[in-house]
Design an enzyme around this catalytic site. Structure first.
Site, PDB file in Angstrom:
ATOM      1  N   LYS A  38       6.874   0.124  -6.757  1.00 51.48           N
ATOM      2  CA  LYS A  38       5.952  -0.653  -5.852  1.00 51.48           C
ATOM      3  C   LYS A  38       4.837   0.454  -5.501  1.00 51.48           C
ATOM      4  O   LYS A  38       4.976   1.012  -4.460  1.00 51.48           O
ATOM      5  CB  LYS A  38       6.445  -1.516  -5.008  1.00 51.48           C
ATOM      6  CG  LYS A  38       5.590  -2.451  -4.521  1.00 51.48           C
ATOM      7  CD  LYS A  38       5.597  -2.931  -2.969  1.00 51.48           C
ATOM      8  CE  LYS A  38       4.766  -2.009  -2.226  1.00 51.48           C
ATOM      9  NZ  LYS A  38       3.282  -2.005  -2.214  1.00 51.48           N
TER      10      LYS A  38
ATOM     11  N   GLY B  16       5.130   7.290   3.056  1.00 50.82           N
ATOM     12  CA  GLY B  16       3.837   6.424   3.699  1.00 50.82           C
ATOM     13  C   GLY B  16       4.271   6.622   5.260  1.00 50.82           C
ATOM     14  O   GLY B  16       4.659   7.729   5.508  1.00 50.82           O
ATOM     15  N   SER B  17       4.001   5.473   6.041  1.00 51.23           N
ATOM     16  CA  SER B  17       3.941   5.875   7.458  1.00 51.23           C
ATOM     17  C   SER B  17       5.071   5.959   8.134  1.00 51.23           C
ATOM     18  O   SER B  17       6.322   5.501   7.399  1.00 51.23           O
ATOM     19  CB  SER B  17       3.099   4.639   7.987  1.00 51.23           C
ATOM     20  OG  SER B  17       3.787   3.412   7.688  1.00 51.23           O
TER      21      SER B  17
ATOM     22  N   GLY C 189       8.726   3.468   7.160  1.00 55.63           N
ATOM     23  CA  GLY C 189       9.845   4.396   6.762  1.00 55.63           C
ATOM     24  C   GLY C 189      11.010   4.284   7.462  1.00 55.63           C
ATOM     25  O   GLY C 189      12.002   3.941   7.080  1.00 55.63           O
TER      26      GLY C 189
ATOM     27  N   GLU D  20       9.330  10.279   3.029  1.00 56.13           N
ATOM     28  CA  GLU D  20       8.289  11.043   3.358  1.00 56.13           C
ATOM     29  C   GLU D  20       7.043  10.662   4.107  1.00 56.13           C
ATOM     30  O   GLU D  20       6.610   9.777   3.368  1.00 56.13           O
ATOM     31  CB  GLU D  20       7.615  11.856   2.139  1.00 56.13           C
ATOM     32  CG  GLU D  20       8.562  12.836   1.404  1.00 56.13           C
ATOM     33  CD  GLU D  20       8.849  13.904   2.252  1.00 56.13           C
ATOM     34  OE1 GLU D  20       8.202  14.335   3.218  1.00 56.13           O
ATOM     35  OE2 GLU D  20       9.758  14.574   2.077  1.00 56.13           O
TER      36      GLU D  20
HETATM   37  P1  NAP Z   1       2.271   2.668   4.627  1.00 59.74           P
HETATM   38  O1  NAP Z   1       1.520   1.499   5.279  1.00 59.74           O
HETATM   39  O2  NAP Z   1       3.654   2.996   5.495  1.00 59.74           O
HETATM   40  O3  NAP Z   1       2.543   2.077   3.090  1.00 59.74           O
HETATM   41  C1  NAP Z   1       3.295   2.980   2.311  1.00 59.74           C
HETATM   42  C2  NAP Z   1       3.914   1.837   1.053  1.00 59.74           C
HETATM   43  O4  NAP Z   1       4.871   1.076   1.945  1.00 59.74           O
HETATM   44  C3  NAP Z   1       2.729   1.073   0.652  1.00 59.74           C
HETATM   45  O5  NAP Z   1       3.352   0.769  -0.818  1.00 59.74           O
HETATM   46  C4  NAP Z   1       3.309  -0.212   1.230  1.00 59.74           C
HETATM   47  O6  NAP Z   1       2.651  -1.551   0.533  1.00 59.74           O
HETATM   48  C5  NAP Z   1       4.684  -0.448   1.429  1.00 59.74           C
HETATM   49  N1  NAP Z   1       5.047  -0.932   2.498  1.00 59.74           N
HETATM   50  C6  NAP Z   1       4.566  -1.811   3.577  1.00 59.74           C
HETATM   51  N2  NAP Z   1       5.272  -2.307   4.303  1.00 59.74           N
HETATM   52  C7  NAP Z   1       6.599  -2.357   3.589  1.00 59.74           C
HETATM   53  C8  NAP Z   1       7.606  -2.935   3.737  1.00 59.74           C
HETATM   54  N3  NAP Z   1       7.840  -3.806   4.980  1.00 59.74           N
HETATM   55  N4  NAP Z   1       8.862  -2.916   2.997  1.00 59.74           N
HETATM   56  C9  NAP Z   1       8.818  -1.965   2.038  1.00 59.74           C
HETATM   57  N5  NAP Z   1       7.411  -1.336   1.792  1.00 59.74           N
HETATM   58  C10 NAP Z   1       6.215  -1.532   2.518  1.00 59.74           C
HETATM   59  O7  NAP Z   1       1.512   3.908   4.251  1.00 59.74           O
HETATM   60  P2  NAP Z   1      -0.033   4.135   3.974  1.00 59.74           P
HETATM   61  O8  NAP Z   1      -1.011   3.621   4.720  1.00 59.74           O
HETATM   62  O9  NAP Z   1       0.184   3.623   2.524  1.00 59.74           O
HETATM   63  O10 NAP Z   1      -0.101   5.594   3.641  1.00 59.74           O
HETATM   64  C11 NAP Z   1      -0.478   6.191   4.762  1.00 59.74           C
HETATM   65  C12 NAP Z   1       0.869   7.001   5.337  1.00 59.74           C
HETATM   66  O11 NAP Z   1       1.403   7.745   4.476  1.00 59.74           O
HETATM   67  C13 NAP Z   1       0.298   8.202   6.261  1.00 59.74           C
HETATM   68  O12 NAP Z   1       1.339   8.023   7.304  1.00 59.74           O
HETATM   69  C14 NAP Z   1       0.582   9.552   5.655  1.00 59.74           C
HETATM   70  O13 NAP Z   1       0.933  10.553   6.377  1.00 59.74           O
HETATM   71  C15 NAP Z   1       1.730   9.173   4.786  1.00 59.74           C
HETATM   72  N6  NAP Z   1       2.036  10.102   3.856  1.00 59.74           N
HETATM   73  C16 NAP Z   1       3.235  10.908   3.615  1.00 59.74           C
HETATM   74  C17 NAP Z   1       3.140  11.955   2.646  1.00 59.74           C
HETATM   75  C18 NAP Z   1       4.408  12.790   2.731  1.00 59.74           C
HETATM   76  O14 NAP Z   1       4.748  13.255   1.724  1.00 59.74           O
HETATM   77  N7  NAP Z   1       4.953  13.044   3.820  1.00 59.74           N
HETATM   78  C19 NAP Z   1       2.350  11.836   1.519  1.00 59.74           C
HETATM   79  C20 NAP Z   1       1.154  11.115   1.464  1.00 59.74           C
HETATM   80  C21 NAP Z   1       1.062  10.080   2.506  1.00 59.74           C
HETATM   81  P3  NAP Z   1       1.331  -2.061   0.612  1.00 59.74           P
HETATM   82  O15 NAP Z   1       0.511  -1.014   1.183  1.00 59.74           O
HETATM   83  O16 NAP Z   1       0.811  -2.399  -0.664  1.00 59.74           O
HETATM   84  O17 NAP Z   1       1.238  -3.037   1.761  1.00 59.74           O
END
Ligand code: NAP
Length: 478
Positions: A172, A225-226, A230, A247
């Protein structure tokens, strides 16, 4: 308007609805309409993956390697086109997009070799006449959940090892940027892998994320993701006794010592704080600078930042594209107000920019005279915003670098071997950079952090097998 469907059991499958993928450089540019899966479609994708698993898990490793190599070759051959799509949907510059696409191709080719090198151990038993073999086996169906900021590389670095080691996949991708994931799925669908081994379900995490995480047919979840999302996924996986790899966010420090090469320090700070619009988990957002070089560093940063060109991600000469979405732009601008209200000095930028096209443009921002306790230095902003903290000496810089709930990447600019060596040993981060930007890593070595930045085994390189396989110990009476 072109419609793009989900890939379930080898079939392109219409969504229950569709969402528009918009170019953040030009909001009048709609890239396409992308299917939104519902809970029933996620269940179908998991069932297809479960059905495909026995054959894929025990089938020809040569076939797996050939498929991964073919996928890698096509991505590399089409890197300009895929990189352009990436820049158009995410807002990274075209050059950055092409680089990311090339990296995704290289990752598939790396794992095409890696699946042929999966090794085990043969040991003598402590009991006479018995042999012991330790082998690695696939886990089963893995659910992959990816963020918007690396829309082709992160799916690649989860899909490639998952498939290489014999798992079946339901991915996803982030709803904001489904285009690259769809293009990748299209390439994978033509690689010769059997139907159901790889499935793509697009849609909002709040609607289908939970369904994928909690589905009993999914053996493991790999999430990027965030930290907030996570953490919730980790709890759900623990309740269901599933393997999980997370991550997450960063608040990465870049230390600059008095003995640093000033130009080099400024260049690497600008690179890692602002390129890719600061939307990298490894971006430097805390610039920790010792007092002897502090005034020169601020002056040089002002001068260098004045030359940064913010513009359309696809335009020639753009250094930094737009912020990826309205909500992210609001978050970034909100932190500018927070920093000012906390008493930091806004030295450069921080305002919304009106350019030729209507997009989410923002001038990269630098705060000076910021304190470590301020929210702008403790919370992940995830935009082109960095703040400078003045410290007395190396010891204070190290303590401040480690004073964070995160621990992904940390950098130091110094000409001192003593301090560089000490920092490498004592930085509480998963990745440490000496005279290099905190962002920018190789694809064949482990990637990941400590504390609130990562949870579970490392991603990428040979270490990827830790998550994507399970160990078996077999005893044989000779
Ligand atoms: P996010 O809001 O946490 O979303 C990440 C993914 O999780 C998206 O596909 C999102 O879907 C999905 N998601 C949201 N709610 C969920 C739930 N309840 N259950 C399962 N999945 C769910 O993060 P983002 O805004 O896309 O990305 C930015 C974050 O990613 C930042 O914190 C960044 O530091 C982190 N990041 C970390 C790394 C690493 O390797 N450490 C690399 C890149 C980014 P939708 O968005 O489609 O709703």
């Amino acid at each position: 308007m072109t419609r793009f469907d989900n890939l379930i059991a080898g079939q392109w499958t219409a969504g229950s609805s569709y969402s528009r993928n918009i170019n953040p450089s030009d909001l009048s540019d709609v890239i396409g309409e992308y299917a939104q899966a519902d809970a029933a479609q996620v269940a179908l994708a998991v069932a297809a993956a479960q059905k495909a698993f026995p054959f894929w898990a025990t089938g020809s490793v040569q076939a797996r390697s050939d498929a991964l190599d073919k996928i890698g070759n096509e991505i590399i051959a089409r890197k300009d086109e895929l990189g352009t799509l990436l820049a158009r949907e995410e807002g990274k510059t075209k050059a950055e997009g092409i680089g990311e696409a090339a990296r995704a191709g290289a990752i598939f080719k790396f794992f095409a070799g890696e699946c042929l090198r999966l090794s085990g151990e043969v040991l003598p038993s402590v009991r006479p006449g018995i042999g012991v073999e330790i082998t690695r086996e696939p886990i089963g169906v893995v659910g992959l959940i990816t963020p918007w900021n690396f829309p082709i590389a992160i799916p690649a670095w989860k899909i490639a090892p998952a498939l290489a080691f014999g798992n079946c996949v339901v991915i996803k991708p982030a709803d904001l940027v489904p285009g690259c994931a769809w293009a990748l799925a299209d390439i994978i669908s033509r690689s010769g892998i059997p139907a159901g081994v790889f499935n793509l379900v697009m849609g909002r995490g709040s609607v289908i994320g939970d369904v994928l995480v909690n589905h009993p047919g999914v053996a493991a979840i790999s999430f990027t993701g965030s930290t907030g999302v996570g953490g919730r996924i980790a709890l759900q996986c623990a309740q269901n006794l599933k393997k999980v790899q997370l991550e997450m966010g960063g608040k990465n420090p870049q230390v600059v010592l008095d003995d640093a090469d000033l130009n080099q320090a400024v260049e690497l700070a600008v690179q890692s704080a602002f390129y890719s619009t600061g939307q990298r988990c490894t971006a430097s957002s805390r610039l920790i600078v010792t007092e002897g070089i502090y005034p020169k560093f601020i002056a040089a940063m002002r001068e260098r930042m004045a030359k940064i060109k913010v513009g359309d991600a696809l335009a020639q000469g753009t250094d930094i594209g737009p912020v990826s979405s309205q909500s992210q732009l609001e978050q970034d601008l909100g932190y500018i107000e927070i920093g000012k209200s906390e008493g930091a000095t806004l030295a450069v930028g921080g305002e919304r920019l009106k350019l030729a096209t209507d997009g989410f443009y923002m001038a990269p921002a630098l705060f000076s005279e910021s304190a470590a306790s301020m929210r702008i230095n403790r919370e992940e902003i995830f935009g082109p915003v960095a703040s400078v903290i003045r410290v007395k000496d190396y010891e204070e810089a190290l303590a401040m670098a480690n004073d964070t709930p995160f621990g992904l990447s940390a950098g130091i600019a110094t000409t001192s071997l003593k301090y560089a060596t000490h920092f490498k040993r004592h930085s509480q981060a998963g990745m440490v950079m000496v005279n290099l930007p905190t962002a920018g890593v190789d694809y064949h070595v482990p990637f990941g952090g400590r504390k609130g930045s990562s949870y579970g085994p490392r991603e990428q390189g040979r270490y990827a097998q830790e998550f994507f396989t399970v160990v078996k110990t077999a005893y044989t009476l000779a």
